[in-house]
Scaffold this motif. Structure first.
Motif, PDB file in Angstrom:
ATOM      1  N   ARG A   1     119.921 139.665  26.256  1.00 58.07           N
ATOM      2  CA  ARG A   1     118.769 139.860  27.138  1.00 58.07           C
ATOM      3  C   ARG A   1     117.941 138.585  27.117  1.00 58.07           C
ATOM      4  O   ARG A   1     117.923 137.860  26.122  1.00 58.07           O
ATOM      5  CB  ARG A   1     117.879 141.031  26.697  1.00 58.07           C
ATOM      6  CG  ARG A   1     118.569 142.386  26.597  1.00 58.07           C
ATOM      7  CD  ARG A   1     118.902 142.972  27.964  1.00 58.07           C
ATOM      8  NE  ARG A   1     119.402 144.326  27.856  1.00 58.07           N
ATOM      9  CZ  ARG A   1     120.655 144.676  27.599  1.00 58.07           C
ATOM     10  NH1 ARG A   1     121.574 143.750  27.400  1.00 58.07           N
ATOM     11  NH2 ARG A   1     121.014 145.933  27.545  1.00 58.07           N
TER      12      ARG A   1
ATOM     13  N   ARG B 227     113.983 137.196  28.789  1.00 53.89           N
ATOM     14  CA  ARG B 227     112.817 137.444  29.634  1.00 53.89           C
ATOM     15  C   ARG B 227     111.750 136.411  29.365  1.00 53.89           C
ATOM     16  O   ARG B 227     111.600 135.908  28.261  1.00 53.89           O
ATOM     17  CB  ARG B 227     112.284 138.852  29.445  1.00 53.89           C
ATOM     18  CG  ARG B 227     111.592 139.121  28.130  1.00 53.89           C
ATOM     19  CD  ARG B 227     111.115 140.554  28.023  1.00 53.89           C
ATOM     20  NE  ARG B 227     109.883 140.746  28.729  1.00 53.89           N
ATOM     21  CZ  ARG B 227     108.813 141.321  28.208  1.00 53.89           C
ATOM     22  NH1 ARG B 227     108.823 141.786  26.983  1.00 53.89           N
ATOM     23  NH2 ARG B 227     107.716 141.463  28.928  1.00 53.89           N
TER      24      ARG B 227
ATOM     25  N   PHE C 111     111.477 143.602  23.626  1.00 55.72           N
ATOM     26  CA  PHE C 111     112.369 144.310  24.548  1.00 55.72           C
ATOM     27  C   PHE C 111     112.302 145.806  24.247  1.00 55.72           C
ATOM     28  O   PHE C 111     113.261 146.388  23.728  1.00 55.72           O
ATOM     29  CB  PHE C 111     113.807 143.794  24.414  1.00 55.72           C
ATOM     30  CG  PHE C 111     113.964 142.338  24.757  1.00 55.72           C
ATOM     31  CD1 PHE C 111     114.251 141.949  26.056  1.00 55.72           C
ATOM     32  CD2 PHE C 111     113.815 141.357  23.782  1.00 55.72           C
ATOM     33  CE1 PHE C 111     114.390 140.605  26.382  1.00 55.72           C
ATOM     34  CE2 PHE C 111     113.948 140.009  24.097  1.00 55.72           C
ATOM     35  CZ  PHE C 111     114.242 139.633  25.405  1.00 55.72           C
TER      36      PHE C 111
ATOM     37  N   PHE D 231     115.205 148.110  25.178  1.00 58.50           N
ATOM     38  CA  PHE D 231     116.536 147.808  24.651  1.00 58.50           C
ATOM     39  C   PHE D 231     116.901 148.847  23.590  1.00 58.50           C
ATOM     40  O   PHE D 231     116.155 149.088  22.643  1.00 58.50           O
ATOM     41  CB  PHE D 231     116.571 146.409  24.031  1.00 58.50           C
ATOM     42  CG  PHE D 231     117.908 146.034  23.462  1.00 58.50           C
ATOM     43  CD1 PHE D 231     118.960 145.690  24.284  1.00 58.50           C
ATOM     44  CD2 PHE D 231     118.113 146.023  22.087  1.00 58.50           C
ATOM     45  CE1 PHE D 231     120.194 145.335  23.767  1.00 58.50           C
ATOM     46  CE2 PHE D 231     119.335 145.670  21.546  1.00 58.50           C
ATOM     47  CZ  PHE D 231     120.381 145.324  22.387  1.00 58.50           C
TER      48      PHE D 231
END
Length: 187
Positions: free
Chosen positions: A46, A48, A146, A149
């Motif tokens: 991931r 971001r 996250f 997640f």
């Protein structure tokens, strides 16, 4: 006919990596850190970009509350955009920490100049990157950055595909993908 057996690959470990505001402020440094991740065969699970409030920063670094650098660190981490990654590798935590180099930039520049902090760090606070210091810290820190997640889901459904090599890097999304995750082998 003899069958050739391969030793099973080890389960991938997850870690959190943060590119701090000092590095994100310089696009070439941000790109160099990203390329370091890719060239060292980390899988980006991931990614971001985000900006923290001072309250977010205080909460994340609460274990350092009362230490001489705490307020400076809180202010700095809330000073601009950051990039957060969940990285996967067989030994993600120690390997990422070795690539980061020593926390103290002066030491990094003299003992490990090719490390991320040795090459791009400015001060002990503005040292370009953060990484989890243990598997337990990684779980806790990933949950902060996250919150959606699900580690258990990832280990059950994504990790086996990533480990088997059925993966490609999606530059637009800045993550590695597995079959059935929005791409096909033809893409």
């Amino acid at each position: 006919m003899k069958a050739v057996l391969r030793a099973p690959q080890r389960v991938l470990q997850l870690t959190l990596a943060i590119v701090k505001p000092d590095a994100v402020a310089h696009p070439l440094v941000l790109e160099a850190v990203h390329e370091t991740i890719l060239s060292n065969r980390f899988l980006i699970v991931r990614c971001r970009d985000l900006v923290w409030s001072k309250q977010d920063s205080r909460q994340f670094y609460r274990e350092h509350s009362g230490r001489f650098f705490y307020q400076r660190l809180v202010e700095f981490m809330a000073s601009g955009p950051m990039r957060a990654y969940i990285l996967a590798h067989e030994e993600a935590v120690p390997f990422w920490r070795s690539l980061m180099g020593p926390t103290k930039v002066f030491r990094a520049q003299h003992t490990d100049p090719d490390s991320i902090r040795g090459a791009y760090g400015l001060t002990d606070t503005r040292n370009s990157v953060h990484g989890s210091d243990s598997a337990a810290s990684a779980r806790r820190e990933i949950a902060v950055f996250f919150p959606d997640f699900c580690k258990e889901h990832w280990y059950q459904y994504e990790e086996p595909h990533l480990r088997s090599g059925a993966v490609r890097y999606d530059a637009k999304a800045a993550i590695h993908r597995v079959p059935g995750d929005g791409w096909t082998e033809r893409d």
